[in-house]
Design an enzyme around this catalytic site. Sequence first.
Site, PDB file in Angstrom:
ATOM      1  N   CYS A  42       0.834  -1.207   0.000  1.00 13.67           N
ATOM      2  CA  CYS A  42       0.000   0.000   0.000  1.00 13.67           C
ATOM      3  C   CYS A  42       0.870   1.260   0.000  1.00 13.67           C
ATOM      4  O   CYS A  42       1.545   1.562   0.995  1.00 13.67           O
ATOM      5  CB  CYS A  42      -0.927  -0.031   1.216  1.00 13.67           C
ATOM      6  SG  CYS A  42      -1.766   1.524   1.563  1.00 13.67           S
ATOM      7  N   CYS A  56       0.155   3.815   2.702  1.00 15.88           N
ATOM      8  CA  CYS A  56       0.625   3.298   3.988  1.00 15.88           C
ATOM      9  C   CYS A  56       2.102   3.604   4.185  1.00 15.88           C
ATOM     10  O   CYS A  56       2.547   3.962   5.285  1.00 15.88           O
ATOM     11  CB  CYS A  56       0.407   1.787   4.076  1.00 15.88           C
ATOM     12  SG  CYS A  56      -1.314   1.267   4.023  1.00 15.88           S
TER      13      CYS A  56
END
Length: 268
Positions: free
Chosen positions: A30, A33
């Site tokens: 991600c 993230c």
Amino acid sequence: MTTEHFDFQGDVLDQSHDIPVLVDFWAAWCAPCRMLGPVLERLAEKYSGSWRLVKIDTEQFPELAERFGVKGIPDVRLFVNGEIVDSFSGALPEHQIEQWLKKVIPGPYAREVELAEKFFFQGKCGMAASLAEGVLQKEPLNSKALALLLRLRLFSHPAEAVNLCRRLEGEAEYVSLCDAAQVIARLLMLQRDALPDDPVRDRYADAILKLAGEDFDAALEGFIGVIRENRYYDDDSSRKACIAIFRYLGEEHEITRKHRKSFDRALY
């Protein structure tokens, strides 16, 4: 924290009874993230001792993501006393996260303020005031303690309440309370002899007297009666007083709900 020794119950839920725990649900694939992670780590280091950061890889612990209804990542949850108290999702800017943290992380005297609030609602005002004042000696800008002391002082020491409002300037959460308190404080400090001569003068003065005694039901009846006869007496203060009482009590309070319709009808 994504090791095989990770224990959610102990490392998050139990730990959150001693210190707030910020849980970052993330995954290596991600991109947002990977942007958010270092930001949270910097803030965790900056505010070390105020809260703890736990990172949970949703690939390694999918059951935890499912348990907490994580639909997308990054997803950040704040746990306090074993419960989620707030959250956000997405890679927010650092300054925005920091402002959010200042709002949601309980201060070092949160439990004392919570106990003071409990005493206040139980009618133990002396004990509530003592606790609130003690907190403010240690943390003068504690907004919850200031707001509670404002409520405690408003009807007994209105001038002090006005000063407390000034100390709460800039606190968006307490704008409505401070606006209401300043209107009420002005009425409580009015000299009866200084009131303009008018047929509604005695009814207006009596409504203020009821307000001073915290008989909000009778005070609202009096102010609404003045509105019907001479709405603009004392610079429209009866209307302002009603709105202030509604705000002070809250829109869901039984007294507010009882008088709202008659107040609205009196204006038109």
